[in-house]
Design an enzyme around this catalytic site. Structure first.
Site, PDB file in Angstrom:
ATOM      1  N   SER A 184     -15.134  79.287  18.611  1.00 12.00           N
ATOM      2  CA  SER A 184     -13.861  80.056  18.636  1.00 12.00           C
ATOM      3  C   SER A 184     -13.940  80.813  20.208  1.00 12.00           C
ATOM      4  O   SER A 184     -15.180  81.036  20.369  1.00 12.00           O
ATOM      5  CB  SER A 184     -13.688  81.001  17.631  1.00 12.00           C
ATOM      6  OG  SER A 184     -12.766  81.837  17.837  1.00 12.00           O
ATOM      7  N   TYR A 205     -15.584  87.095  11.066  1.00 12.28           N
ATOM      8  CA  TYR A 205     -15.107  85.969  11.691  1.00 12.28           C
ATOM      9  C   TYR A 205     -15.737  85.875  13.025  1.00 12.28           C
ATOM     10  O   TYR A 205     -16.481  84.992  13.351  1.00 12.28           O
ATOM     11  CB  TYR A 205     -13.566  86.007  12.021  1.00 12.28           C
ATOM     12  CG  TYR A 205     -13.279  84.691  12.659  1.00 12.28           C
ATOM     13  CD1 TYR A 205     -12.873  83.513  11.588  1.00 12.28           C
ATOM     14  CD2 TYR A 205     -12.952  84.643  14.001  1.00 12.28           C
ATOM     15  CE1 TYR A 205     -12.485  82.498  12.110  1.00 12.28           C
ATOM     16  CE2 TYR A 205     -12.486  83.207  14.383  1.00 12.28           C
ATOM     17  CZ  TYR A 205     -12.239  82.490  13.511  1.00 12.28           C
ATOM     18  OH  TYR A 205     -11.614  81.413  14.367  1.00 12.28           O
TER      19      TYR A 205
END
Length: 258
Positions: A150, A163
């Site tokens: 990401s 996350y």
């Protein structure tokens, strides 16, 4: 390989077998369809059984697809995934660790159970499933593991501490696995998508101010769609990327360049 040996056939995945986690929606569906279009048969792991659309898209390419419903947080399930894929296809050439989850809460309010839920799917499942698949790939002396990172593999973000930690961890695991498995002709790389228009990012896109802030920083001037990631997953799964190992490849419209 000499210059004359290179061919566009290096990008083909004819008769390869690919496991894709979270492969029945969003980016995962795009990865699965791309691999099928390149010639691979698919073994898709999903937490629900809403897979008819994905089945139709893959069967339209003429390739086979098998679905396996599972909770990736249950570690005993991960070996079952590998065993069933081997029962169905007899081999595993590609693993795409796509499944992920996100929970948005301010840091000071973040609950321990939410931390655990995100880390179990985003990092622990990646490690343990990759370990199981790696055992098969080392024995056959070939394989491609593609992790999904990401922009939060590089940055901190807000309201998503687990996350961020998990996606930094994915980048680290990618390098660690590459260091150990490269000698067995197994390559491990990661894709780091930028801002993609999926269900996970719907809350951000619906926030007019936040959406405008994001778009102002992306040189491409738009959110990506899952189709923007299809080419890169085929490349990383193919012979064309054989000397690429331990790399985190950003596909972000130029976000990190700003």
């Amino acid at each position: 390989m000499s210059l004359e040996d290179f061919s566009l056939d290096y990008f083909k995945l004819t008769d390869k077998v690919a496991i894709v986690t979270g492969g029945n929606s969003g980016l995962g569906q795009g990865y699965a369809v791309a691999l099928a279009k390149a010639g691979a048969d698919l073994f898709i792991v999903t937490h629900n059984n809403n897979w008819e659309e994905t089945r139709a898209l893959i069967e339209k390419t003429g390739r086979k697809v098998h679905f396996f419903q599972a909770d990736l947080a249950e570690r005993e399930t991960l070996k079952q995934i590998v065993d069933e894929c081997l029962d169905v296809y007899g081999k595993i050439d590609i693993l795409v660790n796509n499944a992920g989850t996100i929970r948005r809460t301010p840091l000071l309010d973040y609950k321990p159970e939410d931390w655990d839920a995100v880390m179990d799917i985003n990092l622990n499942a990646v490690y343990f499933l990759s370990q199981e698949v790696a055992r098969v790939m080392v024995q056959q002396e070939s394989g491609k593991i593609i992790n999904i990172g990401s922009m939060l593999s590089f940055q901190g973000g807000k309201f998503i501490p687990p996350y961020t930690a998990s996606k930094h961890g994915v980048a680290g695991l990618t390098k660690a696995f590459a260091n150990e498995l490269g000698q067995y002709n197994v390559q491990i790389n990661a894709i780091a998508p930028g801002y993609i228009a999926t269900a996970n990012t719907a809350p951000i896109r619906e926030d007019e101010q936040r959406n405008a802030e994001i778009l102002s920083r992306i040189p491409a001037g738009r959110w990506a769609s899952p189709s923007d990631l299809m080419g890169v997953v085929v490349f990383l799964a193919s012979k064309a990327s054989e000397y690429m190992n331990g790399h985190i490849l950003a596909v972000d419209g130029g976000w990190l360049a700003r």
